[in-house]
Design an enzyme around this catalytic site. Structure first.
Site: not given
Length: 286
Positions: A12, A62, A64, A127, A131
């Site tokens: 995205q 990533a 996600t 998650y 991160k």
């Protein structure tokens, strides 16, 4: 502007960076396909940076899938932490500055206060943990880095909350949406613009920064705004998060303070609803 390399170009944010680069007339930017820039292929990353010789590398790659991460811990860790470390090491070896995108989910979100960059990071799901570990991996390896934490990302590209709501709103008469999780939506086109602003500033004020659109809302109010703006006739019911249990626990309040990024780079940040209007307009054009 110096040469730019985007990792995770097909996602995205990668697609938004491509759109913004075209709008700004930025040509010295490379968007390699995933097979040519796999963040888990350490040797290929080194080779790619050695060939392209970018001044900036933007990491949009990533894992996600927040709920799936609870089951796919190793994969989430590999992409979000190990991959970030590989990329940071490749940047160090090739003299590149890394812009690494992170998340508000590094915070516990149990207090109603604007979250600053130096507030304690205490993630409450896999998650968020991966991160945060990715952030720490970058900072441990590469001094020349900008880590940008963002939240509730959406756009006219890929799958996201706005596009899901528009799809469900067209199919159903009534929806139940969580009302007790509060944060700020971020239009990925706005984030892409901010990233280009940082690069064009030639600043070496490296470190962690927060970026989301301005304002505060809940998922319920976000959904209501989507339907109001798109003129979608659907009844939306507010429900507590406890009524919609998920594998991963979400922060209850994750509104970030953007003072640092605004003052450092003289960035003007749009209000979330104004950006949502623009996004829905772009979706209708497609």
């Amino acid at each position: 502007m110096s040469k730019i390399l985007v990792i995770g170009a097909g996602g995205q944010l990668g697609q938004c960076l491509k759109t913004v680069a075209e709008r700004r007339g930025i040509n010295d930017i490379v968007f390699p396909a995933e097979q040519d820039a796999n963040i888990l292929n350490k040797d290929r990353l080194y080779e790619l940076l050695a060939i392209e010789k970018p001044f900036f590398v933007i990491n949009c790659a990533a894992y996600t899938a927040v709920d799936k991460a609870e089951d796919e811990v190793d994969l989430a860790k590999a992409i979000n932490e190990t991959g970030a470390a590989y990329l940071a090491t490749a940047c160090l070896a090739n003299g590149a500055t890394l812009i690494h995108v992170s998340t508000d989910f590094v915070f516990e979100g149990n207090k109603v206060k604007l979250l600053k960059e130096d507030d304690e990071a205490k993630p409450i799901n896999v998650y968020g943990v991966t991160k945060l570990d990715g952030e720490l991996a970058v900072t441990a390896v590469l001094p020349a880095h900008f880590i940008i934490r963002t939240s509730w990302l959406y756009s006219e590209y890929a799958n996201n909350f706005v596009k899901t709501m528009l799809k469900l709103g067209a199919e159903r008469d009534e929806l139940n949406i969580i009302a007790d999780q509060v944060g700020t939506p971020t239009y990925a086109i706005d984030l892409a613009n901010a990233i280009f602003d940082i690069m064009s500033s030639s600043s070496t004020a490296y470190g962690v920064y927060h970026y989301s659109n301005e304002g505060v809302t809940s998922w319920f109010d976000f959904a209501k705004a989507i339907f109001d703006i798109s003129k979608t006739a659907v009844k939306v019911n507010p429900i507590p998060g406890s009524a919609y249990p998920t594998k991963a626990t979400r922060p209850a309040f994750s509104v970030m303070d953007k003072t640092k990024i605004k003052e450092t780079f003289n960035i003007q940040i749009p209000y979330w609803r104004d950006s949502l209007i623009e996004c829905i307009k772009q979706i209708k054009i497609q």
